[in-house]
Design a protein around this motif. Structure first.
Motif, short mmCIF file in Angstrom:
data_model
loop_
_atom_site.label_atom_id
_atom_site.label_comp_id
_atom_site.label_asym_id
_atom_site.label_seq_id
_atom_site.Cartn_x
_atom_site.Cartn_y
_atom_site.Cartn_z
N ARG A 69 0.80 -1.22 0.00
CA ARG A 69 0.00 0.00 0.00
C ARG A 69 0.84 1.28 0.00
O ARG A 69 0.40 2.30 -0.53
CB ARG A 69 -0.92 0.03 1.22
N SER A 70 2.03 1.22 0.63
CA SER A 70 2.78 2.47 0.81
C SER A 70 4.25 2.39 0.41
O SER A 70 4.94 3.42 0.38
CB SER A 70 2.72 2.90 2.27
N ALA A 71 4.75 1.19 0.12
CA ALA A 71 6.16 0.94 -0.21
C ALA A 71 7.08 1.11 0.98
O ALA A 71 8.30 1.00 0.86
CB ALA A 71 6.64 1.82 -1.36
N ILE A 72 6.54 1.36 2.16
CA ILE A 72 7.36 1.45 3.36
C ILE A 72 7.80 0.05 3.78
O ILE A 72 7.01 -0.88 3.81
CB ILE A 72 6.59 2.15 4.49
N GLN A 73 9.09 -0.07 4.10
CA GLN A 73 9.67 -1.36 4.45
C GLN A 73 9.68 -1.55 5.97
O GLN A 73 10.25 -0.74 6.70
CB GLN A 73 11.10 -1.44 3.92
N ALA A 107 -2.03 3.05 10.73
CA ALA A 107 -1.44 2.90 12.06
C ALA A 107 0.07 2.69 11.98
O ALA A 107 0.82 3.14 12.84
CB ALA A 107 -2.09 1.74 12.80
N LEU A 108 0.51 2.02 10.92
CA LEU A 108 1.94 1.71 10.79
C LEU A 108 2.71 2.78 10.03
O LEU A 108 3.95 2.78 10.04
CB LEU A 108 2.12 0.37 10.08
N THR A 109 2.03 3.70 9.36
CA THR A 109 2.74 4.71 8.56
C THR A 109 2.65 6.11 9.15
O THR A 109 3.21 7.05 8.60
CB THR A 109 2.19 4.75 7.12
N THR A 110 1.95 6.27 10.25
CA THR A 110 1.86 7.57 10.91
C THR A 110 3.07 7.76 11.82
O THR A 110 3.34 6.91 12.67
CB THR A 110 0.57 7.68 11.74
N ASN A 111 3.80 8.86 11.62
CA ASN A 111 5.03 9.09 12.37
C ASN A 111 4.87 10.19 13.41
O ASN A 111 4.00 11.05 13.30
CB ASN A 111 6.16 9.45 11.40
N GLU A 112 5.76 10.16 14.37
CA GLU A 112 5.78 11.20 15.40
C GLU A 112 6.14 12.55 14.78
O GLU A 112 6.91 12.62 13.82
CB GLU A 112 6.81 10.85 16.47
N THR A 113 5.57 13.60 15.31
CA THR A 113 5.88 14.94 14.80
C THR A 113 5.84 15.93 15.95
O THR A 113 5.41 15.62 17.06
CB THR A 113 4.87 15.34 13.70
N GLN A 150 -5.30 14.38 0.78
CA GLN A 150 -4.75 13.04 0.89
C GLN A 150 -3.89 12.75 -0.33
O GLN A 150 -4.27 13.04 -1.46
CB GLN A 150 -5.90 12.01 0.99
N HIS A 151 -2.71 12.19 -0.10
CA HIS A 151 -1.81 11.88 -1.21
C HIS A 151 -0.84 10.78 -0.83
O HIS A 151 -0.30 10.75 0.27
CB HIS A 151 -1.01 13.13 -1.62
N ASN A 152 -0.64 9.85 -1.76
CA ASN A 152 0.32 8.77 -1.61
C ASN A 152 1.54 9.12 -2.45
O ASN A 152 1.42 9.39 -3.66
CB ASN A 152 -0.30 7.45 -2.10
N ILE A 167 13.80 7.80 4.32
CA ILE A 167 14.50 6.77 5.10
C ILE A 167 13.69 5.48 5.21
O ILE A 167 14.26 4.42 5.54
CB ILE A 167 14.86 7.27 6.51
N TYR A 168 12.39 5.52 4.94
CA TYR A 168 11.55 4.34 5.09
C TYR A 168 11.45 3.51 3.80
O TYR A 168 10.79 2.47 3.80
CB TYR A 168 10.14 4.74 5.54
N PHE A 169 12.08 3.98 2.71
CA PHE A 169 11.94 3.31 1.43
C PHE A 169 13.26 2.72 0.95
O PHE A 169 14.34 3.17 1.35
CB PHE A 169 11.43 4.30 0.37
#
Length: 272
Positions: free
Chosen positions: A18-22, A72-78, A193-195, A215-217
């Motif tokens: 869904r997001s390409a995040i590893q 839930a897994l792609t939301t980062n701290e800010t 909203q954008h991917n 850094i997540y890709f």
């Protein structure tokens, strides 16, 4: 207790698709901590609650629930003015250069904006510098964080994370036990909203904040994302990355800008 290998592999594959995040080995704790609240909402508690929740999701794939797992897994701290030197660079170096060449309104894109602290920090930086001819587009994959960002409402705890007291007074108003963005600031920032794996929002943008995202890709995905961002930028515009990120091995056509404020690059094709 950590999640099972079967649960982790399924969630990692879903997030990657869904997001390409590893989510590599060692991230099991992240899957467990992020999905535990979703499991509790379904009445699942105990050491195997996340495993049970994921099994339940897999048995009856609900698009909405799958989206919640990914978000839930792609939301980062800010936080406000995270890596503050980048905002100082925007104000003291980038803005004067842009204004010397571009009399019209500036357009800025805050990619992967989370709950909105970054784009509002960008807008506050420019307003504090006396700049009024600008707009900020803030995007994120998660509709949940965008909902809060659009409301512009934050708890006292969230406000305490990096926001200087003078800016709190100037740009926010009390809203119950928390705070809300004032209209003057709110109207400067739009949300969508954008991917990052898809076509970028309509440009051209003079400045793009793409911080703490690459850094997540993997390298191939980084190159694809940077190529899309480049197409959305004005020639000679500025790209601001996170403190631990760079263009090395990704795209050598960008010019590294010497500023105090982390990795800043100038897009090919022009001089602002």
């Amino acid at each position: 207790m950590s999640v099972s290998a079967q649960t982790f592999d399924y969630v990692a594959d879903l997030v990657r698709t869904r997001s390409a995040i590893q989510l590599g080995p060692g991230k099991e704790y992240l899957v467990e901590s992020r999905l535990a609240p979703l499991a509790r909402e379904r009445g699942m508690v105990g050491p195997a609650a996340v495993d049970a929740y994921v099994r339940d999701v897999r048995r009856g794939p609900d698009r909405g629930e799958l989206t919640r797992v990914v978000e839930a897994l792609t939301t980062n701290e800010t936080s406000w003015f995270r890596d503050s030197a980048a905002f100082g660079a925007l104000r003291t170096h980038l803005l004067p250069g842009l204004r010397a060449q571009r009399p019209g309104p500036l357009r800025i894109w805050s990619a992967a904006c989370s709950t909105g602290q970054e784009p509002y920090s960008i807008a506050m930086t420019l307003l504090e510098a006396g700049e009024t001819r600008f707009s900020v587009l803030a995007t994120d994959l998660s509709t949940a964080v965008l909902a809060q960002a659009t409301r512009g409402e934050y708890s006292q705890l969230e406000m305490n994370r990096g926001l200087p007291a003078p800016m709190l007074v100037r740009h926010f108003a009390r809203a119950g036990a928390g705070w809300a963005v004032k209209d003057e600031l709110r109207r400067r920032v739009g949300f969508a909203q954008h991917n990052l794996l898809q076509r970028p929002p309509p440009g051209p943008f003079d400045v793009v904040f793409l911080r703490n995202v690459l850094i997540y890709f993997d390298t191939t995905t980084k190159r694809d994302i940077v190529a899309r961002v480049r197409r959305a930028m004005r020639p000679g515009g500025f790209l601001i990355l996170g403190a631990a990120e760079s263009m090395v091995g990704i795209d050598d056509a960008w010019e590294r800008v010497t500023v105090t404020g982390g990795p800043v690059y100038r897009a090919p094709g022009g001089t602002p």
